[in-house]
Write an enzyme that holds these catalytic residues in place. Sequence first.
Site, PDB file in Angstrom:
ATOM      1  N   GLY A  96      -0.058  -9.620   7.996  1.00 29.97           N
ATOM      2  CA  GLY A  96       1.098 -10.021   7.210  1.00 29.97           C
ATOM      3  C   GLY A  96       2.193  -8.982   7.090  1.00 29.97           C
ATOM      4  O   GLY A  96       3.147  -9.186   6.350  1.00 29.97           O
ATOM      5  N   GLN A  97       2.083  -7.862   7.818  1.00 31.16           N
ATOM      6  CA  GLN A  97       3.130  -6.834   7.732  1.00 31.16           C
ATOM      7  C   GLN A  97       4.416  -7.369   8.342  1.00 31.16           C
ATOM      8  O   GLN A  97       4.425  -7.874   9.465  1.00 31.16           O
ATOM      9  CB  GLN A  97       2.690  -5.563   8.468  1.00 31.16           C
ATOM     10  CG  GLN A  97       3.666  -4.417   8.334  1.00 31.16           C
ATOM     11  CD  GLN A  97       3.176  -3.141   9.021  1.00 31.16           C
ATOM     12  OE1 GLN A  97       2.136  -3.120   9.673  1.00 31.16           O
ATOM     13  NE2 GLN A  97       3.942  -2.075   8.873  1.00 31.16           N
ATOM     14  N   THR A  98       5.506  -7.294   7.581  1.00 30.26           N
ATOM     15  CA  THR A  98       6.801  -7.767   8.069  1.00 30.26           C
ATOM     16  C   THR A  98       7.800  -6.633   8.235  1.00 30.26           C
ATOM     17  O   THR A  98       8.761  -6.783   8.991  1.00 30.26           O
ATOM     18  CB  THR A  98       7.397  -8.837   7.133  1.00 30.26           C
ATOM     19  OG1 THR A  98       7.517  -8.297   5.828  1.00 30.26           O
ATOM     20  CG2 THR A  98       6.521 -10.083   7.110  1.00 30.26           C
ATOM     21  N   VAL A  99       7.634  -5.526   7.539  1.00 35.30           N
ATOM     22  CA  VAL A  99       8.456  -4.334   7.736  1.00 35.30           C
ATOM     23  C   VAL A  99       7.561  -3.333   8.450  1.00 35.30           C
ATOM     24  O   VAL A  99       6.542  -2.900   7.899  1.00 35.30           O
ATOM     25  CB  VAL A  99       8.982  -3.763   6.401  1.00 35.30           C
ATOM     26  CG1 VAL A  99       9.749  -2.468   6.643  1.00 35.30           C
ATOM     27  CG2 VAL A  99       9.850  -4.784   5.678  1.00 35.30           C
TER      28      VAL A  99
ATOM     29  N   HIS B 138       3.796   1.144   4.371  1.00 35.90           N
ATOM     30  CA  HIS B 138       4.124   1.227   2.946  1.00 35.90           C
ATOM     31  C   HIS B 138       2.972   0.637   2.146  1.00 35.90           C
ATOM     32  O   HIS B 138       2.390  -0.377   2.527  1.00 35.90           O
ATOM     33  CB  HIS B 138       5.449   0.528   2.623  1.00 35.90           C
ATOM     34  CG  HIS B 138       5.536  -0.900   3.050  1.00 35.90           C
ATOM     35  ND1 HIS B 138       5.674  -1.281   4.367  1.00 35.90           N
ATOM     36  CD2 HIS B 138       5.514  -2.034   2.321  1.00 35.90           C
ATOM     37  CE1 HIS B 138       5.737  -2.600   4.437  1.00 35.90           C
ATOM     38  NE2 HIS B 138       5.634  -3.096   3.198  1.00 35.90           N
TER      39      HIS B 138
ATOM     40  N   HIS C  71       1.678  -0.927  -1.375  1.00 39.77           N
ATOM     41  CA  HIS C  71       2.127  -1.621  -2.583  1.00 39.77           C
ATOM     42  C   HIS C  71       1.289  -1.176  -3.778  1.00 39.77           C
ATOM     43  O   HIS C  71       0.056  -1.162  -3.704  1.00 39.77           O
ATOM     44  CB  HIS C  71       1.970  -3.135  -2.420  1.00 39.77           C
ATOM     45  CG  HIS C  71       2.849  -3.718  -1.371  1.00 39.77           C
ATOM     46  ND1 HIS C  71       4.061  -4.289  -1.662  1.00 39.77           N
ATOM     47  CD2 HIS C  71       2.693  -3.812  -0.022  1.00 39.77           C
ATOM     48  CE1 HIS C  71       4.616  -4.723  -0.551  1.00 39.77           C
ATOM     49  NE2 HIS C  71       3.814  -4.434   0.470  1.00 39.77           N
TER      50      HIS C  71
END
Length: 141
Positions: free
Chosen positions: A102-105, A109, A111
Amino acid sequence: MAEVTVGGGVYPARVSCPFCAPDAARVALAPPLIWVLDDRYPVTPGHLLVVPRRHATGWDDATGDERAALVAGIDAARALARRRDPTIAGWNVGWNDGPAAGQTVMHLHVHVIPRRAGDVADPRGGVRWVIPAAARYWDEP
C-alpha cells in the site's frame, strides 16, 4: 538537483518527492538523519510521520544509522504528541513498505498514529484490518 533548507540544514531535494523537500511548517522535530513531520492527511488528530532526510524508498534502502534514527524518532514523535495532547491512550505505529503493502509515496516514512479511548467502536485487531478477512482472529475456533 534542487536543495531545501529545513531545521538549519541544507539537503538535496527530489522535486517529485514530498519528503525530500518538506514544507518547513510541517517539520515538528529535526534531529540528525530524520524529520518528524505533521501528517498532511492525518488518520487521527496528532498523526505524525518519521522520515529519513536522505531519500530511501523502503526499509531495505535505509542505512543502519537511519533505521536506528527512525526507531528513536518514533519515541520522540510519541513524546511530542503526548505533550500536545494528553488524552492520547494508545498508538498505531507502522509503515507501508512497497506498493504491494500500500505504499504510495516512495520515500520511507513511519506513521505514528495516536489513538484515544472511544475513537472507534471496537479497536480490536488494530493494524490487522489492512486485510479485513484476517482481522477478527478472536472469532476463529
